[in-house]
Design an enzyme around this catalytic site. Structure first.
Site, short mmCIF file in Angstrom:
data_model
loop_
_atom_site.label_atom_id
_atom_site.label_comp_id
_atom_site.label_asym_id
_atom_site.label_seq_id
_atom_site.Cartn_x
_atom_site.Cartn_y
_atom_site.Cartn_z
N TYR A 23 0.79 -1.13 0.03
CA TYR A 23 0.02 -0.03 0.05
C TYR A 23 0.81 1.25 0.01
O TYR A 23 0.26 2.48 -0.10
CB TYR A 23 -0.87 0.00 1.24
N ASP A 87 -25.65 -3.97 -1.84
CA ASP A 87 -27.01 -3.78 -2.08
C ASP A 87 -27.31 -2.20 -1.46
O ASP A 87 -27.98 -1.69 -2.08
CB ASP A 87 -27.72 -4.49 -1.11
N HIS A 100 -9.27 0.88 -5.65
CA HIS A 100 -8.18 0.07 -4.70
C HIS A 100 -6.63 0.27 -4.99
O HIS A 100 -6.31 0.72 -6.36
CB HIS A 100 -8.41 -1.40 -4.92
N ILE A 101 -6.08 0.82 -4.17
CA ILE A 101 -4.55 1.07 -4.04
C ILE A 101 -3.62 -0.12 -4.91
O ILE A 101 -2.91 0.29 -5.80
CB ILE A 101 -4.25 1.18 -2.96
#
Length: 146
Positions: A23, A87, A100-101
């Protein structure tokens, strides 16, 4: 002025400490500050939210429809199994871009599937913190098309 929401899910409060090889060394505070600055250059107000709790993320997604014009969402690990968040996204009328990294498709097999992506306007993965800026650009384009 347009208002957008950035939502980060579980463990993203640990950016800069957790798995820096995956990350990076940047912190959530740095990411949020950079994103707010980028949004400002586009004439947009960006508010940021992070939670490790599924229900809190669902609540803010529901509330967002009446306050914001779109959402940038990193659901963290909820990506792979939270039908409740899926949902919630499906229940609102504003666009959501999933980000997303890391490239979730190159990681462990349990991370390859996103149950939330199908109800999002798009998904951006694998570009580190820059992926959030790409998500912002994509969301702004989506709003221009509407």
């Amino acid at each position: 002025m347009k208002k957008l929401l950035l939502v980060n899910g579980p463990n993203l409060n640990r950016l800069g400490v957790r798995e820096v090889n995956v990350y990076g060394k940047g912190t959530l505070a740095t990411l949020e500050a950079d994103m707010k600055q980028e949004a400002e250059t586009m004439g947009v107000e960006l508010e940021c939210f992070q939670s490790n709790h599924e229900g809190a993320i669902i609540d803010i997604i529901h509330e967002a429809e009446d306050i914001y014009e779109g959402i940038i969402l990193n659901p963290g690990a909820f990506t792979h199994y939270s039908y409740a968040i899926r949902d919630a996204i499906a229940s609102i009328s504003i666009p959501v871009i999933e980000v997303h990294i890391s490239n979730i498709h190159q990681r462990e097999s349990f991370r390859h599937e996103s149950v939330t992506a199908a109800v999002c306007a798009g998904q951006i993965v694998g570009f580190g913190f820059y992926g959030y800026k790409l998500a912002l650009f994509a969301l702004m384009e989506k709003l221009r098309e509407a």
